[in-house]
Motif scaffolding. Structure first.
Motif, PDB file in Angstrom:
ATOM      1  N   PRO A 246       0.665  -1.163   0.031  1.00 32.00           N
ATOM      2  CA  PRO A 246       0.071  -0.047   0.085  1.00 32.00           C
ATOM      3  C   PRO A 246       0.904   1.154   0.100  1.00 32.00           C
ATOM      4  N   ILE A 247       0.280   2.305  -0.497  1.00 36.01           N
ATOM      5  CA  ILE A 247       1.084   3.631  -0.541  1.00 36.01           C
ATOM      6  C   ILE A 247       0.788   4.452   0.842  1.00 36.01           C
ATOM      7  N   PRO A 248       1.996   4.607   1.599  1.00 37.50           N
ATOM      8  CA  PRO A 248       1.485   5.381   2.750  1.00 37.50           C
ATOM      9  C   PRO A 248       1.533   6.864   2.678  1.00 37.50           C
ATOM     10  N   ALA A 249       0.838   7.406   3.445  1.00 42.87           N
ATOM     11  CA  ALA A 249       0.564   8.918   3.167  1.00 42.87           C
ATOM     12  C   ALA A 249       2.033   9.600   3.395  1.00 42.87           C
ATOM     13  N   THR A 250       2.696   9.180   4.265  1.00 41.91           N
ATOM     14  CA  THR A 250       3.886   9.673   4.478  1.00 41.91           C
ATOM     15  C   THR A 250       5.176   8.525   4.516  1.00 41.91           C
ATOM     16  N   HIS A 251       5.137   7.515   5.457  1.00 41.27           N
ATOM     17  CA  HIS A 251       5.874   6.749   5.837  1.00 41.27           C
ATOM     18  C   HIS A 251       5.353   5.492   6.222  1.00 41.27           C
ATOM     19  N   GLY A 252       6.055   4.254   5.776  1.00 35.56           N
ATOM     20  CA  GLY A 252       5.270   2.793   6.289  1.00 35.56           C
ATOM     21  C   GLY A 252       6.603   2.359   7.099  1.00 35.56           C
ATOM     22  N   ALA A 253       6.306   1.438   7.877  1.00 36.79           N
ATOM     23  CA  ALA A 253       7.269   0.627   8.516  1.00 36.79           C
ATOM     24  C   ALA A 253       6.929  -1.125   8.566  1.00 36.79           C
ATOM     25  N   ILE A 254       8.040  -2.021   8.121  1.00 41.50           N
ATOM     26  CA  ILE A 254       7.760  -3.240   8.167  1.00 41.50           C
ATOM     27  C   ILE A 254       8.882  -3.837   9.053  1.00 41.50           C
ATOM     28  N   SER A 255       8.431  -4.522   9.931  1.00 44.38           N
ATOM     29  CA  SER A 255       9.190  -5.308  11.237  1.00 44.38           C
ATOM     30  C   SER A 255       8.926  -6.669  10.892  1.00 44.38           C
ATOM     31  N   LEU A 256      10.267  -7.328  10.721  1.00 43.05           N
ATOM     32  CA  LEU A 256      10.197  -8.913  10.726  1.00 43.05           C
ATOM     33  C   LEU A 256      10.979  -9.855  11.349  1.00 43.05           C
ATOM     34  N   ARG A 257      10.737 -11.033  11.488  1.00 45.66           N
ATOM     35  CA  ARG A 257      11.436 -11.938  12.393  1.00 45.66           C
ATOM     36  C   ARG A 257      11.760 -13.280  11.755  1.00 45.66           C
ATOM     37  N   VAL A 258      12.917 -13.629  11.919  1.00 49.16           N
ATOM     38  CA  VAL A 258      13.100 -14.935  11.128  1.00 49.16           C
ATOM     39  C   VAL A 258      12.459 -15.824  11.747  1.00 49.16           C
ATOM     40  N   ASN A 259      12.303 -16.092  13.013  1.00 50.30           N
ATOM     41  CA  ASN A 259      11.316 -17.032  13.601  1.00 50.30           C
ATOM     42  C   ASN A 259      10.404 -16.324  14.793  1.00 50.30           C
ATOM     43  N   THR A 260       9.326 -16.513  14.791  1.00 47.57           N
ATOM     44  CA  THR A 260       8.459 -15.811  15.679  1.00 47.57           C
ATOM     45  C   THR A 260       7.907 -16.530  16.797  1.00 47.57           C
ATOM     46  N   GLY A 261       8.373 -17.985  16.721  1.00 49.44           N
ATOM     47  CA  GLY A 261       7.853 -19.086  17.941  1.00 49.44           C
ATOM     48  C   GLY A 261       6.308 -19.260  17.769  1.00 49.44           C
ATOM     49  N   GLY A 262       5.508 -18.940  16.494  1.00 48.63           N
ATOM     50  CA  GLY A 262       4.262 -19.132  16.425  1.00 48.63           C
ATOM     51  C   GLY A 262       3.282 -17.985  16.778  1.00 48.63           C
ATOM     52  N   LEU A 263       4.143 -16.751  17.351  1.00 45.15           N
ATOM     53  CA  LEU A 263       3.382 -15.575  17.636  1.00 45.15           C
ATOM     54  C   LEU A 263       3.291 -14.577  16.256  1.00 45.15           C
ATOM     55  N   ARG A 264       2.250 -13.726  16.543  1.00 40.83           N
ATOM     56  CA  ARG A 264       2.195 -13.073  15.730  1.00 40.83           C
ATOM     57  C   ARG A 264       3.250 -11.549  15.680  1.00 40.83           C
ATOM     58  N   LEU A 265       4.446 -11.876  15.495  1.00 36.63           N
ATOM     59  CA  LEU A 265       5.507 -10.835  15.903  1.00 36.63           C
ATOM     60  C   LEU A 265       6.169  -9.910  14.570  1.00 36.63           C
ATOM     61  N   ASN A 266       5.355 -10.384  13.359  1.00 37.94           N
ATOM     62  CA  ASN A 266       5.679  -9.649  12.129  1.00 37.94           C
ATOM     63  C   ASN A 266       4.872  -8.675  12.043  1.00 37.94           C
ATOM     64  N   SER A 267       5.048  -7.338  11.626  1.00 37.87           N
ATOM     65  CA  SER A 267       4.088  -6.504  11.465  1.00 37.87           C
ATOM     66  C   SER A 267       4.233  -5.280  10.190  1.00 37.87           C
TER      67      SER A 267
END
Length: 295
Positions: A246-267
């Motif tokens: 999606p096109i952000p109004a100003t900025h967007g941020a993506i934070s990912l993990r190699v392994n989340t242990g089954g939790l929703r830690l990617n955003s």
């Protein structure tokens, strides 16, 4: 002498006449007996033949009936199989469309995915909470289709969540985005698609950072677990070379993990107007596939 011969001639004449008559009578009866025997034999053959014919006809009719029943059963089985196959195919193909249609009716302004990867043998389910201004949608998979807005897909069980929060103004919404500005003086590393990133370590993790348009992207790898953040970073770059965020109004941020242990830690977080959008997921690539399909 002549007088005695006359009676003998008569005697033999009478005798011969009687013998002949008896012979003729016997000969006349033989054909009748033979004809009667032949007639009875022929009648018996005809009856046997007729009996065989009826038996054969009965067997043929029975075989034809069995064949018809077998054919009918086969056709019914095939029809049932085709119907079942069609139902499965339709359920798999239309499930996401059905769920998003119901979500759209409940949350008219919501951004919803047109693509959602589902593993073989799994079915997509969803639930939501909130209203048009403040909502969260949860997606999860299971072995069977559950009713729309089922409580079984909750914050603890969901694989992906999509939320929208309306703020009083754009500045308040923007303040919630953890955008990572590019850093200078760090070693660079090639990521593919003519992009380079930087890597640095902190608190037992290695972070790979890069920019794509208005987005900052960060992949975290835990050193103790010998995780490789570069592999995931390159997978993300390859995916985003084909799909569009999606096109952000100003900025967007993506934070990912190699392994989340089954939790929703990617955003994935971005703003449009005074609405802050946030998507979280267990698997980084699946999350990005869903976010790049939002409409």
């Amino acid at each position: 002498m002549e007088m005695e011969a006359i009676p003998m001639k008569k005697f033999w004449g009478i005798t011969i006449t009687l013998f002949t008559a008896l012979s003729l009578a016997a000969c006349g009866n033989k054909p009748a007996t033979k004809n009667s025997s032949n007639s009875q034999s022929t009648s018996s053959v005809k009856q046997k033949s007729s009996s065989k014919s009826k038996s054969s006809s009965s067997k043929s009719s029975s075989a034809s009936s069995s064949s018809s029943v077998s054919s009918s059963s086969s056709n019914k089985a095939n029809a049932t199989s085709d119907s079942t196959s069609s139902t499965k195919s339709e359920t798999t193909a239309d499930r996401l469309g059905s769920l998003t249609q119901q979500l759209k009716a409940a949350l008219p302004s919501s951004k919803l995915p047109t693509t959602y990867p589902v593993a073989s043998g799994q079915v997509l389910n969803t639930s939501y909470s909130g209203n048009a201004d403040h909502y969260t949608i949860y997606f999860g998979t299971g072995s069977s289709a559950l009713p729309f807005n089922t409580s079984s897909v909750n914050p603890n069980a969901a694989d992906i969540s999509l939320s929208a929060q309306t703020y009083a103004n754009a500045a308040d919404a923007e303040a919630q985005i953890n955008y990572q500005a590019p850093e200078t003086g760090l070693p660079t590393i090639a990521l593919g698609d003519n992009l380079t990133g930087t890597q640095q370590g902190a608190a037992g993790s290695t972070y790979t950072n890069w920019q794509e348009g208005r987005w900052s992207l960060t992949v975290q790898a835990i050193n103790q677990n010998q995780e490789n953040g570069l592999t995931l970073s390159r997978q993300v770059v390859a995916l985003l070379s084909k799909e569009f965020l999606p096109i952000p109004a100003t900025h967007g941020a993506i934070s990912l993990r190699v392994n989340t242990g089954g939790l929703r830690l990617n955003s994935v977080t971005w703003r449009q107007g005074n609405i802050l959008y946030n998507a979280t997921g267990v698997d980084a690539i699946t999350l990005l596939q869903v976010v790049t399909s939002l409409s």
